[in-house]
Design an enzyme around this catalytic site. Sequence first.
Site, mmCIF file in Angstrom:
data_model
loop_
_atom_site.group_PDB
_atom_site.id
_atom_site.type_symbol
_atom_site.label_atom_id
_atom_site.label_comp_id
_atom_site.label_asym_id
_atom_site.label_seq_id
_atom_site.Cartn_x
_atom_site.Cartn_y
_atom_site.Cartn_z
ATOM 1 N N ASP A 191 0.760 -1.257 0.052
ATOM 2 C CA ASP A 191 -0.034 -0.187 0.062
ATOM 3 C C ASP A 191 0.757 1.370 0.056
ATOM 4 O OD1 ASP A 191 -2.177 -1.368 -0.038
ATOM 5 O OD2 ASP A 191 -2.983 -1.192 2.068
ATOM 6 N N GLU A 275 -10.245 -8.291 -0.598
ATOM 7 C CA GLU A 275 -10.451 -9.810 -0.849
ATOM 8 C C GLU A 275 -11.521 -10.411 0.065
ATOM 9 O OE1 GLU A 275 -5.679 -10.470 -2.355
ATOM 10 O OE2 GLU A 275 -6.237 -10.470 -0.214
ATOM 11 N N THR A 434 -5.309 -14.483 -7.275
ATOM 12 C CA THR A 434 -4.107 -14.076 -7.547
ATOM 13 C C THR A 434 -3.141 -14.865 -7.379
ATOM 14 O OG1 THR A 434 -3.658 -13.888 -4.568
ATOM 15 C CG2 THR A 434 -4.988 -11.793 -6.040
ATOM 16 N N GLU A 472 -4.850 -12.447 -11.574
ATOM 17 C CA GLU A 472 -4.009 -11.449 -11.435
ATOM 18 C C GLU A 472 -2.869 -11.991 -10.923
ATOM 19 O OE1 GLU A 472 -4.638 -8.975 -7.432
ATOM 20 O OE2 GLU A 472 -6.416 -8.869 -8.805
ATOM 21 N N LEU A 475 2.560 -10.068 -7.495
ATOM 22 C CA LEU A 475 3.852 -9.097 -7.226
ATOM 23 C C LEU A 475 4.093 -8.375 -8.751
ATOM 24 C CD1 LEU A 475 6.323 -11.567 -5.649
ATOM 25 C CD2 LEU A 475 5.239 -9.648 -4.658
#
Length: 563
Positions: A191, A275, A434, A472, A475
């Site tokens: 973030d 999520e 992910t 997706e 990293l």
Amino acid sequence: MAMSLNQIGGFTGTPIATDSGHTAGGEPTTAVVSASAVWRTPPANIRVSVQKQTAEMERLSPSPPMSPMRADLSVACQALMTEEAVVREHGNVGGRVKDTGVPVYVMMPLDSVTMANGVNRRKAMKASLQALKSAGVEGIMMDVWWGLVEREAPGEYNWGGYAELLEMAHKLGLKVQAVMSFHQCGGNVGDSCTIPLPKWVLEEINKDPDLAYTDQWGRRNNEYLSLGCDTIPCLKGRTPIQCYSDYMRSFRDQFSHLLGDTIVEIQVGMGPAGELRYPSYPEKDGIWRFPGIGAFQCYDKYMLSSLTAAAENYGKPEWGSTGPTDAGEYNNWPEDTNFFKREGGWNSEYGEFFLSWYSQMLLDHGDRILTSANSIFENRGVKISVKVAGIHWHYGTRSHAPELTAGYYNTRYRDGYLPIARMLARHGAIFNFTCIEMRDHEQPQDALCVPEKLVQQVTSATREAQVALAGENALPRYDEYAHEQILKAASLSESEEMCAFTYLRMNPELFQADNWRRFVAFVKKMKEGKDVHRCWEQVEREAEHFVHVTEPLVQEAAVALMH
């Protein structure tokens, strides 16, 4: 040579406006400014941490060199337009892409909209979006932050910055995946900025701290409201579910003219980092570090009340006052604890009771929000999606401790992703997963990280539940090795592929010359899909055309920002 803003707008169909609102004109400048002068470099919103790879990414230069325009610019643009027309003609079948490959979306920076509800780095944003469009990207994913839009008072929505950003995408013909981000930005891996929950929500949490997720040591987490209070009218007379619903309804009404055309997907945030999970591994203040097992988040009074009722109903009231007391701390490993070790309490009658309750609470939370989202966006031409975390560390153990603390009841003897897939299937929602780019041998072997097997398990679960799967990367990766892994994972079977892939993230590193060249080739390969009958070398040669189309866009954005 550099292109003027008028020239850029000419072949993309959208003029670039200066701050005064007029289309830029005059002689093109020869000044060159690196992309790092345009963007403040935000680390990606990484959902899964691998420290060695992060350090490697930080060594990449964000500054692309000036490259000359090629004579075949118009040919490249025309080829791209023809290719996109073919994609639109084939369309999607049953939520999974057939014949047309996998469309690629790109995540926007977390701070694309400012705290003052305006577009951040406006000129850089416009040129960067045009670069993505010219490279064949299907669209973008943007967080639509609850903490920005409904910040000041309940029921007062300010959509200003998002209206401008969505209009940019609309003019360029970019599709949008809009994330209803009901979580805090700040406190998760990567973030880069802080956007807290709405002020009035935080005021209510201050009055009643049990509205926040709580661990066994009494530590509160303000990333996302505890699902234990989903149906409690604790927010100025409204329940959290009603607040989420009203927010989505306001978004629908504000942007109804873009739904189904520009806005094609609504991803509904359901927990930290958006999520469907508990905040079991918070990095804020160093509470958790990879690859710790995390901790259960069921100690606010609302969660404990539910646990007490479940234990009484099960006939074991003594199990209702607390979660497992021998599950260790955030940074323990499974074998450090009696609950998660090889023959630990996770595989006992008590363990089965507690983990079933804990995971079912999460499923019920998802079910409630999806019921609302589907009623709000019904017949609006948009798909609904939910993101599930790729928790791959300690996956090779029997207990799968980090998945259990996050709410995924997945062990050596139980499939924890099939119930999630079936819940999503009931609502016709897309399962977005992910860590698609990761390979097993790249991860710390002592932590028994097995991302490839995890992705395979999720793929099998979605196939059995007949729910569409999207992916997706966890990293920021710019290397062909990661791209090839994504291409491999996106091919689900001989006849099926992922319905979409979202690339993390639009930033200066992406526009660095070598990274951009590889990315453009990657997008083209994904769009070619399983039906491509040409060698990758040929695809990469064709992609070079688009590289030279898009490089000047980033450079021109940097020049425009200086005026």
